[in-house]
Motif scaffolding. Structure first.
Motif, short mmCIF file in Angstrom:
data_model
loop_
_atom_site.label_atom_id
_atom_site.label_comp_id
_atom_site.label_asym_id
_atom_site.label_seq_id
_atom_site.Cartn_x
_atom_site.Cartn_y
_atom_site.Cartn_z
N LEU A 91 0.88 -1.07 -0.05
CA LEU A 91 0.03 -0.02 0.02
C LEU A 91 0.93 1.29 -0.01
O LEU A 91 2.06 1.22 0.45
N HIS A 92 0.47 2.22 -0.61
CA HIS A 92 0.85 3.47 -0.54
C HIS A 92 0.43 4.27 0.43
O HIS A 92 -0.72 4.55 0.63
N GLN A 93 1.31 4.93 1.59
CA GLN A 93 0.89 5.44 2.85
C GLN A 93 0.83 6.90 2.45
O GLN A 93 1.47 7.29 1.46
N PRO A 94 -0.02 7.67 3.31
CA PRO A 94 -0.22 9.26 3.05
C PRO A 94 1.43 9.97 2.74
O PRO A 94 1.32 10.93 2.25
N ASP A 95 2.35 9.39 3.38
CA ASP A 95 3.69 10.14 3.25
C ASP A 95 4.43 9.84 1.92
O ASP A 95 5.22 10.45 1.81
N ASN A 97 5.51 6.96 0.65
CA ASN A 97 6.15 5.82 0.89
C ASN A 97 5.22 4.58 0.57
O ASN A 97 3.95 4.55 0.92
N GLU A 98 6.08 3.54 0.15
CA GLU A 98 5.17 2.15 -0.15
C GLU A 98 5.54 1.15 0.91
O GLU A 98 6.89 0.94 1.14
N ARG A 99 4.61 0.60 1.53
CA ARG A 99 4.96 -0.56 2.42
C ARG A 99 4.70 -1.85 1.62
O ARG A 99 3.52 -2.03 1.29
N GLN A 100 5.66 -2.97 1.95
CA GLN A 100 5.12 -4.14 1.08
C GLN A 100 5.47 -5.16 2.40
O GLN A 100 6.30 -5.15 2.90
N VAL A 101 4.53 -6.12 2.42
CA VAL A 101 4.54 -6.96 3.47
C VAL A 101 4.42 -8.57 2.63
O VAL A 101 3.28 -8.82 2.15
N HIS A 102 5.14 -9.40 3.01
CA HIS A 102 5.10 -10.81 2.72
C HIS A 102 4.93 -11.69 3.92
O HIS A 102 5.78 -11.36 5.02
N TYR A 103 4.04 -12.20 4.03
CA TYR A 103 3.72 -13.05 5.59
C TYR A 103 3.36 -14.45 5.17
O TYR A 103 2.81 -14.74 3.84
N HIS A 104 3.46 -15.34 6.20
CA HIS A 104 2.85 -16.80 6.11
C HIS A 104 2.71 -17.15 7.25
O HIS A 104 3.19 -16.69 8.42
N GLY A 105 1.94 -18.12 7.56
CA GLY A 105 1.54 -18.63 8.73
C GLY A 105 1.32 -20.18 8.84
O GLY A 105 0.57 -20.67 7.72
N ASP A 106 1.30 -21.04 9.72
CA ASP A 106 1.07 -22.40 9.71
C ASP A 106 0.77 -22.55 11.31
O ASP A 106 1.34 -22.01 12.28
N GLY A 107 0.40 -23.92 11.44
CA GLY A 107 0.26 -24.44 12.68
C GLY A 107 1.47 -24.65 13.68
O GLY A 107 1.53 -24.98 14.83
N HIS A 108 2.42 -24.99 12.99
CA HIS A 108 3.80 -25.30 13.57
C HIS A 108 4.44 -24.12 14.02
O HIS A 108 5.13 -24.05 14.97
N HIS A 112 4.36 -15.34 10.63
CA HIS A 112 5.63 -14.32 10.18
C HIS A 112 5.37 -13.40 9.09
O HIS A 112 4.76 -13.70 8.31
N ALA A 113 6.11 -12.14 9.35
CA ALA A 113 5.68 -11.02 8.52
C ALA A 113 7.10 -10.40 8.14
O ALA A 113 7.80 -10.19 8.98
N ASP A 114 7.39 -10.23 6.73
CA ASP A 114 8.66 -9.38 6.40
C ASP A 114 8.20 -8.01 5.88
O ASP A 114 7.51 -8.04 4.59
N VAL A 115 8.26 -7.17 6.52
CA VAL A 115 8.14 -5.81 6.21
C VAL A 115 8.98 -4.98 5.70
O VAL A 115 10.21 -4.91 6.12
N LYS A 116 8.75 -4.15 4.24
CA LYS A 116 9.88 -3.57 3.69
C LYS A 116 8.97 -2.17 3.40
O LYS A 116 8.03 -2.09 2.97
N TYR A 117 9.96 -1.28 3.25
CA TYR A 117 9.58 0.18 2.86
C TYR A 117 10.22 0.67 1.86
O TYR A 117 11.49 0.54 1.82
N ASN A 118 9.57 1.22 0.63
CA ASN A 118 10.28 1.92 -0.33
C ASN A 118 9.92 3.30 -0.19
O ASN A 118 8.95 3.92 -0.44
N VAL A 119 11.33 4.15 0.33
CA VAL A 119 10.91 5.46 0.61
C VAL A 119 11.28 6.06 -0.79
O VAL A 119 12.03 6.18 -1.71
N HIS A 120 10.15 7.06 -0.85
CA HIS A 120 9.92 8.00 -2.31
C HIS A 120 10.46 9.39 -1.67
O HIS A 120 9.65 10.16 -0.80
N HIS A 121 11.55 9.93 -1.88
CA HIS A 121 11.59 11.33 -1.74
C HIS A 121 10.88 12.24 -2.38
O HIS A 121 11.09 12.28 -3.53
N LYS A 122 10.46 13.41 -1.83
CA LYS A 122 9.71 14.36 -2.57
C LYS A 122 10.73 15.48 -2.86
O LYS A 122 11.41 15.85 -1.91
N HIS A 123 10.60 16.30 -3.94
CA HIS A 123 11.61 17.29 -4.44
C HIS A 123 10.72 18.45 -4.59
O HIS A 123 9.53 18.27 -4.99
N TYR A 124 10.95 19.53 -3.82
CA TYR A 124 10.27 20.85 -3.89
C TYR A 124 11.26 21.60 -4.57
O TYR A 124 12.58 21.85 -4.32
#
Length: 126
Positions: A91-95, A97-108, A112-124
Motif C-alpha cells: 500500500l502507498h502510505q499518506p507520506d 512511501n510504499e509498504r510491502q509485506v510478505h507473510y506466512h503462517g502455519d500451525g507449527h 511471520h511477516a517481512d515488512v519493507k518500505y520503499n522510500v520515495h523522496h519528495k523534491h520541492y
C-alpha cells in the motif's frame, strides 16, 4: 455444511468488496480502478463412514485498488492450503512511501511477516 471459518471468510470478503467498490468511486472525477479475484477450492468429501466430514480449507484471492486522485493505491494476494497461509500486500502510505509485506503462517511455526518500505523522496522547487 460450511465451516465457521468459511462463513466468516465469505462475510469478510463481501465487506472488503463493498468497501473497495465505495472507495474506488470518485464522485467528482468518475470511477477509479479496482479489481479482485477469488478462487475457492473445496475438496469436499461425502458423509459416509470412510470420509472426513469437513472440507480441506483451500482458497486464494487477490484484489487491487488504484485511485490516483485520492492516493488510495493498494493490493493484496493471499492463499491458503490446509493450515498454511501465504500472502503479500502493498500500500502507498499518506507520506508517499510504499509498504510491502510478505507473510506466512502455519500451525507449527506461527505467523511471520517481512515488512519493507520503499522510500520515495519528495523534491520541492522554489
Amino acid at each position: 455444511m460450511y465451516s465457521k471459518f468459511s462463513i466468516l471468510f465469505l462475510q469478510v470478503l463481501c465487506l472488503a468488496t463493498l468497501i473497495a467498490a465505495v472507495v474506488a468511486y470518485d464522485y467528482h472525477h468518475g470511477p477509479a480502478y479496482s479489481s479482485q479475484h477469488i478462487s475457492r477450492h473445496d475438496v469436499g468429501h461425502g458423509y459416509g463412514h470412510d470420509h472426513d466430514y469437513y472440507a480441506h480449507p483451500k482458497y486464494q484471492f487477490d484484489y487491487k485498488v488504484e485511485d490516483h486522485h485520492t492516493g488510495d493505491i493498494k493490493s493484496q494476494h493471499e492463499s491458503r492450503d490446509g493450515d498454511v497461509v501465504k500472502g503479500y500486500y502493498a500500500l502507498h502510505q499518506p507520506d508517499g512511501n510504499e509498504r510491502q509485506v510478505h507473510y506466512h503462517g502455519d500451525g507449527h511455526t506461527g505467523f511471520h511477516a517481512d515488512v519493507k518500505y520503499n522510500v520515495h523522496h519528495k523534491h520541492y522547487h522554489h
